[in-house]
Design an enzyme around this catalytic site. Structure first.
Site, PDB file in Angstrom:
ATOM      1  N   ASN A  12      65.051  28.616  50.358  1.00 17.95           N
ATOM      2  CA  ASN A  12      64.406  29.674  49.568  1.00 17.95           C
ATOM      3  C   ASN A  12      63.334  29.006  48.716  1.00 17.95           C
ATOM      4  OD1 ASN A  12      63.652  31.705  47.846  1.00 17.95           O
ATOM      5  ND2 ASN A  12      65.659  31.926  46.838  1.00 17.95           N
ATOM      6  N   LYS A  14      61.258  30.385  46.881  1.00 16.83           N
ATOM      7  CA  LYS A  14      60.975  31.149  45.644  1.00 16.83           C
ATOM      8  C   LYS A  14      59.454  31.292  45.471  1.00 16.83           C
ATOM      9  CE  LYS A  14      65.444  29.777  43.888  1.00 16.83           C
ATOM     10  NZ  LYS A  14      66.301  29.522  42.749  1.00 16.83           N
ATOM     11  N   HIS A  99      69.229  38.371  45.257  1.00 19.59           N
ATOM     12  CA  HIS A  99      69.235  37.065  44.590  1.00 19.59           C
ATOM     13  C   HIS A  99      69.415  37.285  43.084  1.00 19.59           C
ATOM     14  CE1 HIS A  99      67.988  33.187  43.069  1.00 19.59           C
ATOM     15  NE2 HIS A  99      68.219  32.705  44.269  1.00 19.59           N
ATOM     16  N   GLU A 101      68.000  36.044  40.669  1.00 18.34           N
ATOM     17  CA  GLU A 101      66.728  36.194  39.932  1.00 18.34           C
ATOM     18  C   GLU A 101      66.197  37.621  40.058  1.00 18.34           C
ATOM     19  OE1 GLU A 101      64.909  32.768  41.765  1.00 18.34           O
ATOM     20  OE2 GLU A 101      66.376  31.521  40.724  1.00 18.34           O
ATOM     21  N   GLU A 169      76.154  32.261  45.182  1.00 17.06           N
ATOM     22  CA  GLU A 169      75.320  31.440  44.312  1.00 17.06           C
ATOM     23  C   GLU A 169      75.718  31.688  42.863  1.00 17.06           C
ATOM     24  OE1 GLU A 169      71.394  30.289  46.450  1.00 17.06           O
ATOM     25  OE2 GLU A 169      71.039  32.116  45.323  1.00 17.06           O
ATOM     26  N   GLY A 175      69.366  25.941  39.975  1.00 17.68           N
ATOM     27  CA  GLY A 175      68.288  25.202  39.330  1.00 17.68           C
ATOM     28  C   GLY A 175      68.728  24.354  38.149  1.00 17.68           C
ATOM     29  N   SER A 215      71.943  24.393  43.364  1.00 22.90           N
ATOM     30  CA  SER A 215      71.832  22.944  43.180  1.00 22.90           C
ATOM     31  C   SER A 215      72.396  22.138  44.340  1.00 22.90           C
ATOM     32  CB  SER A 215      72.480  22.510  41.852  1.00 22.90           C
ATOM     33  OG  SER A 215      71.771  23.063  40.748  1.00 22.90           O
ATOM     34  N   GLY A 236      67.411  26.018  47.200  1.00 18.29           N
ATOM     35  CA  GLY A 236      66.191  26.298  46.456  1.00 18.29           C
ATOM     36  C   GLY A 236      65.311  25.063  46.392  1.00 18.29           C
ATOM     37  N   GLY A 237      65.326  24.389  45.243  1.00 14.57           N
ATOM     38  CA  GLY A 237      64.404  23.286  44.980  1.00 14.57           C
ATOM     39  C   GLY A 237      64.344  22.238  46.080  1.00 14.57           C
TER      40      GLY A 237
HETATM   41  P1  13P Z   1      68.468  25.594  43.604  1.00 11.93           P
HETATM   42  O1  13P Z   1      68.883  24.972  44.910  1.00 11.93           O
HETATM   43  O2  13P Z   1      67.104  25.177  43.169  1.00 11.93           O
HETATM   44  O3  13P Z   1      69.516  25.470  42.563  1.00 11.93           O
HETATM   45  O4  13P Z   1      68.315  27.172  43.904  1.00 11.93           O
HETATM   46  C1  13P Z   1      69.343  27.836  44.534  1.00 11.93           C
HETATM   47  C2  13P Z   1      68.877  29.196  44.894  1.00 11.93           C
HETATM   48  O5  13P Z   1      68.682  30.034  44.037  1.00 11.93           O
HETATM   49  C3  13P Z   1      68.632  29.480  46.311  1.00 11.93           C
HETATM   50  O6  13P Z   1      68.458  30.843  46.535  1.00 11.93           O
END
Ligand code: 13P
Length: 253
Positions: A12, A14, A99, A101, A169, A175, A215, A236-237
């Site tokens: 993802n 983002k 998600h 967010e 999640e 994050g 993470s 994510g990251g």
């Molecule tokens: P991180 O892997 O950056 O923690 O993000 C997870 C996420 O929200 C994937 O949708």
């Protein structure tokens, strides 16, 4: 390790990625050897602006693409929204819905998430429905109840194993570099599978891919991916670094 469900590792991105970052996906495709391709499904969910170009550039690699959100509506006067059929038209196979967010920053409730998942399925996309508790909810001992409540409210009634992915999640792990213990992930994924069984029937529930997200990094992926009922990762990251994303995928193989 022997798995009964083919794992999925989805990135993802983002709100990250300009055209120049398409090279990240190119590096993932180049680094994804035949053994990895055979063992794991990979997907990249870029910002909507890159979806068509990314889908085109990954055509023939076996790596799928997905959207990060879709409208609950099929078409019409909804300025700024993107319909699921548009994502499919741009080459997507998946779409992330619900998600945290989106739930937090855009006030999306379970009914909205379910409507979006239904819109995704109607457009022949596979929704990746996200659920997860906050830190306060976990500390209050309510994590499983919160997540099962989100599932009951968000999962379309007639979902089958092939038309649904669920991503657990924990909000506090996204994050932050924090992750739940393997035991906490196992407890949650077993509870999610059981709740899906209640909602969809055992047969469908037993085949739904349950991803862990929050993470996930190369250093912790092997432990997290070996947990019972974890069928892959939503990243994510680390998905913005080709070598890290590939290392996580290899931990699932
Ligand atoms: P991180 O892997 O950056 O923690 O993000 C997870 C996420 O929200 C994937 O949708």
């Amino acid at each position: 390790m022997a798995r009964s469900i083919r794992p999925l590792v989805a990135g993802n991105w983002k709100m990250n990625g300009l055209k120049s970052e398409l090279a990240i996906a190119g590096a993932v495709a180049t680094g994804c050897d035949a053994a990895l391709r055979q063992a794991v499904d990979l997907a990249i969910c870029p910002p909507a602006t890159l979806l068509a170009a990314l889908s085109d550039s990954l055509a023939g690699t076996g790596i799928a693409t997905g959207g990060q959100d879709c409208s609950r509506e099929a078409s019409g006067a909804f300025t700024g929204e993107i319909a699921a059929a548009m994502l499919a038209d741009a080459g997507a196979r998946y779409v992330i819905v619900g998600h945290s967010e989106r739930r937090t920053l855009h006030g999306e409730d379970d009914a909205t998430v379910r409507a979006k998942a239904e819109a995704a399925v109607a457009a022949q996309l596979v929704p990746i429905i996200c659920v997860g508790e906050t830190r306060a909810e976990r500390e209050a001992g309510r994590a499983v109840a919160v997540v099962c409540g989100q599932l009951a409210g968000s999962v379309p009634a007639a979902s089958g194993a092939a038309s649904l992915v669920v991503a657990y999640e924990p909000v506090w792990a996204i994050g932050t570099g924090l992750t739940p213990t393997a035991g906490d992930v196992a407890e949650m994924h077993v509870a999610i599978r059981a709740e899906l069984g209640r909602l969809l029937g055992q047969e469908a529930a037993s085949g739904v891919r349950l991803l862990y997200g929050g993470s996930v990094k190369p250093g912790n992926a092997a432990e997290l991916m070996s947990v019972r009922d974890v069928d892959g990762a939503l990243v994510g990251g680390a998905s913005l670094v080709a070598a890290d994303f590939l290392a996580i995928a290899r931990a699932c193989a």
